[in-house]
Design an enzyme around this catalytic site. Structure first.
Site, mmCIF file in Angstrom:
data_model
loop_
_atom_site.group_PDB
_atom_site.id
_atom_site.type_symbol
_atom_site.label_atom_id
_atom_site.label_comp_id
_atom_site.label_asym_id
_atom_site.label_seq_id
_atom_site.Cartn_x
_atom_site.Cartn_y
_atom_site.Cartn_z
ATOM 1 N N CYS A 148 65.798 27.485 82.291
ATOM 2 C CA CYS A 148 65.172 26.416 81.495
ATOM 3 C C CYS A 148 64.549 26.942 80.207
ATOM 4 C CB CYS A 148 64.110 25.695 82.315
ATOM 5 S SG CYS A 148 64.776 24.910 83.787
ATOM 6 N N HIS A 149 63.774 28.009 80.301
ATOM 7 C CA HIS A 149 63.068 28.518 79.124
ATOM 8 C C HIS A 149 63.216 30.020 78.936
ATOM 9 C CE1 HIS A 149 61.060 24.694 80.102
ATOM 10 N NE2 HIS A 149 61.199 24.524 78.804
ATOM 11 N N GLY A 150 64.038 30.668 79.763
ATOM 12 C CA GLY A 150 64.359 32.069 79.555
ATOM 13 C C GLY A 150 63.406 33.093 80.144
#
Length: 184
Positions: A148-150
């Protein structure tokens, strides 16, 4: 005149206005009122305890023979995914080597598993950034990757890169035997 003073003192005690008796009555009344307030308040306080079905989910037992070396099993616990990972010697060595790295949430690998069983890692499978579920094997540290956001976690579940502020949470757990673990 002396008789008048003595007579007035005896009239005071005869009418029941003894200060020590009055204090006792006040203390007894206050104690009774406090007991009544407690008896009335207890059912309201007690109803805030978790229900029996919620308490039953508070702990689970898991059979470790279902997991082979290098494999991870996802178990549902308290409505969240729980990763039970049987780590290889390589994964353990990578995690121990990461102890000396500069970590955002510093924690040694030895603090993230039970002593004597470094091959078993149990973590809550929820990213500490926004609550996504990371996948294993992504990212450059060989651990978990949150697409999702790394956020990137190492093989010990420690945050190494990305926006997540904390490591994957290690729940309370205990080994009941060599093949069974109790979580919660």
């Amino acid at each position: 005149m002396a008789d008048t003073v003595t007579g007035a003192a005896s009239d005071l005690h005869a009418s029941g206005d003894d200060p020590s008796r009055r204090d006792f009555i006040h203390i007894a009344a206050i104690a009774a009122a406090a007991g009544a307030v407690g008896a009335i308040a207890w059912p309201f306080i007690d109803q805030m305890n978790p229900s029996a079905d919620t308490l039953a989910l508070a702990s689970i037992e898991f059979d470790l023979t279902k997991v082979t070396k290098g494999q991870q099993v996802v178990v549902k616990w308290r409505g969240k995914p729980l990763f039970v990972r049987y780590r290889t010697e390589k994964e353990i060595a990578e995690a121990v080597a990461g102890d000396t790295a500069e970590l955002r949430d510093p924690e040694k690998d030895a603090a993230r598993h039970k002593a004597g069983k470094p091959e078993w890692l149990v973590v809550v499978g929820v990213c500490t950034h926004l609550g996504c579920v990371p996948t294993f094997g992504g990212g450059e540290y060989g651990g978990w990757f949150c697409p999702c956001h790394g956020s990137v976690y190492d093989t010990s579940g420690r945050i190494r890169k990305g926006p997540a502020p904390k490591n994957l949470v290690v729940p309370d757990y205990a080994f009941l035997s060599d093949t069974k673990v109790k979580i919660g």
